[in-house]
Design a protein around this motif. Structure first.
Motif, PDB file in Angstrom:
ATOM      1  N   SER A 287     -26.620   4.839  -2.058  1.00  0.00           N
ATOM      2  CA  SER A 287     -25.957   6.113  -1.770  1.00  0.00           C
ATOM      3  C   SER A 287     -26.929   7.280  -1.935  1.00  0.00           C
ATOM      4  O   SER A 287     -26.935   8.218  -1.131  1.00  0.00           O
ATOM      5  N   ILE A 288     -27.755   7.218  -2.960  1.00  0.00           N
ATOM      6  CA  ILE A 288     -28.764   8.253  -3.200  1.00  0.00           C
ATOM      7  C   ILE A 288     -29.741   8.331  -2.035  1.00  0.00           C
ATOM      8  O   ILE A 288     -30.138   9.415  -1.612  1.00  0.00           O
ATOM      9  N   GLU A 289     -30.099   7.184  -1.500  1.00  0.00           N
ATOM     10  CA  GLU A 289     -31.032   7.133  -0.374  1.00  0.00           C
ATOM     11  C   GLU A 289     -30.460   7.889   0.836  1.00  0.00           C
ATOM     12  O   GLU A 289     -31.172   8.650   1.495  1.00  0.00           O
TER      13      GLU A 289
ATOM     14  N   ILE B   9     -38.657   8.974  -3.472  1.00  0.00           N
ATOM     15  CA  ILE B   9     -38.281   8.643  -4.843  1.00  0.00           C
ATOM     16  C   ILE B   9     -37.187   7.586  -4.836  1.00  0.00           C
ATOM     17  O   ILE B   9     -37.270   6.582  -5.552  1.00  0.00           O
ATOM     18  N   ALA B  10     -36.167   7.786  -4.020  1.00  0.00           N
ATOM     19  CA  ALA B  10     -35.070   6.811  -3.927  1.00  0.00           C
ATOM     20  C   ALA B  10     -35.592   5.453  -3.460  1.00  0.00           C
ATOM     21  O   ALA B  10     -35.205   4.408  -4.008  1.00  0.00           O
ATOM     22  N   ASN B  11     -36.468   5.461  -2.473  1.00  0.00           N
ATOM     23  CA  ASN B  11     -37.024   4.202  -1.964  1.00  0.00           C
ATOM     24  C   ASN B  11     -37.831   3.473  -3.038  1.00  0.00           C
ATOM     25  O   ASN B  11     -37.741   2.251  -3.173  1.00  0.00           O
TER      26      ASN B  11
ATOM     27  N   LYS C 212     -36.969  -0.168  -4.766  1.00  0.00           N
ATOM     28  CA  LYS C 212     -37.938  -1.271  -4.822  1.00  0.00           C
ATOM     29  C   LYS C 212     -38.061  -1.816  -6.237  1.00  0.00           C
ATOM     30  O   LYS C 212     -38.078  -3.034  -6.447  1.00  0.00           O
ATOM     31  N   ILE C 213     -38.129  -0.926  -7.216  1.00  0.00           N
ATOM     32  CA  ILE C 213     -38.230  -1.369  -8.611  1.00  0.00           C
ATOM     33  C   ILE C 213     -37.021  -2.210  -8.983  1.00  0.00           C
ATOM     34  O   ILE C 213     -37.149  -3.310  -9.556  1.00  0.00           O
ATOM     35  N   MET C 214     -35.829  -1.732  -8.665  1.00  0.00           N
ATOM     36  CA  MET C 214     -34.606  -2.455  -9.034  1.00  0.00           C
ATOM     37  C   MET C 214     -34.496  -3.772  -8.274  1.00  0.00           C
ATOM     38  O   MET C 214     -34.063  -4.786  -8.825  1.00  0.00           O
ATOM     39  N   SER C 215     -34.909  -3.773  -7.023  1.00  0.00           N
ATOM     40  CA  SER C 215     -34.899  -5.000  -6.236  1.00  0.00           C
ATOM     41  C   SER C 215     -35.860  -6.037  -6.830  1.00  0.00           C
ATOM     42  O   SER C 215     -35.525  -7.228  -6.930  1.00  0.00           O
TER      43      SER C 215
ATOM     44  N   ILE D 180     -43.449   6.996 -10.434  1.00  0.00           N
ATOM     45  CA  ILE D 180     -42.522   5.902 -10.109  1.00  0.00           C
ATOM     46  C   ILE D 180     -43.240   4.850  -9.268  1.00  0.00           C
ATOM     47  O   ILE D 180     -43.084   3.647  -9.499  1.00  0.00           O
ATOM     48  N   VAL D 181     -44.027   5.283  -8.302  1.00  0.00           N
ATOM     49  CA  VAL D 181     -44.786   4.341  -7.467  1.00  0.00           C
ATOM     50  C   VAL D 181     -45.738   3.514  -8.333  1.00  0.00           C
ATOM     51  O   VAL D 181     -45.874   2.303  -8.165  1.00  0.00           O
ATOM     52  N   GLU D 182     -46.387   4.178  -9.289  1.00  0.00           N
ATOM     53  CA  GLU D 182     -47.299   3.471 -10.192  1.00  0.00           C
ATOM     54  C   GLU D 182     -46.555   2.461 -11.062  1.00  0.00           C
ATOM     55  O   GLU D 182     -47.122   1.462 -11.476  1.00  0.00           O
TER      56      GLU D 182
END
Length: 172
Positions: A73-75, A93-95, A99-102, A168-170
């Protein structure tokens, strides 16, 4: 089937946002009010979903599944906001969080437990969300507006949001 529905809904929202933005550029003040309304609604949904994520402090497979729904939903909300303000800040940021949660879910599915590294990644992601919420208010809302709830269509001073995205990417 659920992903197809979400993709379809995302596409519909993006089309609506594009039409509103186009209308804003051609219709003037009335369209500006409509666009502010769409952005304000999207910001409300975005912040509500981030607050919901923050309420799930404990790492579990159930919390990861719920967070994934919130992030989807945030995405969508992020895409609408980014399109309206002309800066792609919230979608990346949402993406990255998705990815982290996935990845956490995939690793759990393989071993049926979370490693210490997984717990640390989750903790860092939650901390970044917590740090990001006040920045969203600062960047996307006009502090001089009545009740402070008027969204800005032209944003500035968003370097801190970019920095959060880099962190977050890091963390991925």
């Amino acid at each position: 089937m659920k992903k197809i529905y979400l993709i379809f809904m995302t596409l519909i929202l993006v089309i609506i946002a594009v039409l509103i933005i186009y209308s804003y550029k051609t219709e003037g003040e009335e369209a500006k009010v409509t666009l502010e309304s769409v952005v304000g609604n999207s910001l409300f949904k975005l912040l509500d979903n981030y607050d919901t994520i923050l309420s799930k402090k404990e790492l579990s497979i159930d919390s990861i599944k719920e967070i994934d729904k919130n992030l989807t939903s945030i995405e969508v909300s992020s895409g609408v906001i980014d399109l309206a303000v002309g800066q792609e800040l919230l979608s990346p940021i949402a993406n990255s969080l998705l990815k982290i949660m996935s990845d956490l879910k995939d690793r759990y599915d393989k071993s049926e437990q979370f490693s210490e590294q997984d717990k640390e990644k989750y903790k860092k992601a939650i901390a970044e969300i917590d740090a990001m919420i006040p920045l969203i208010y600062k960047v996307y809302y006009d502090p001089n507006s009545k009740e402070g709830a008027e969204p800005k269509l032209e944003i500035e001073n968003f370097d801190e949001l970019k920095t959060i995205n880099i962190r977050i990417v890091e963390n991925q």
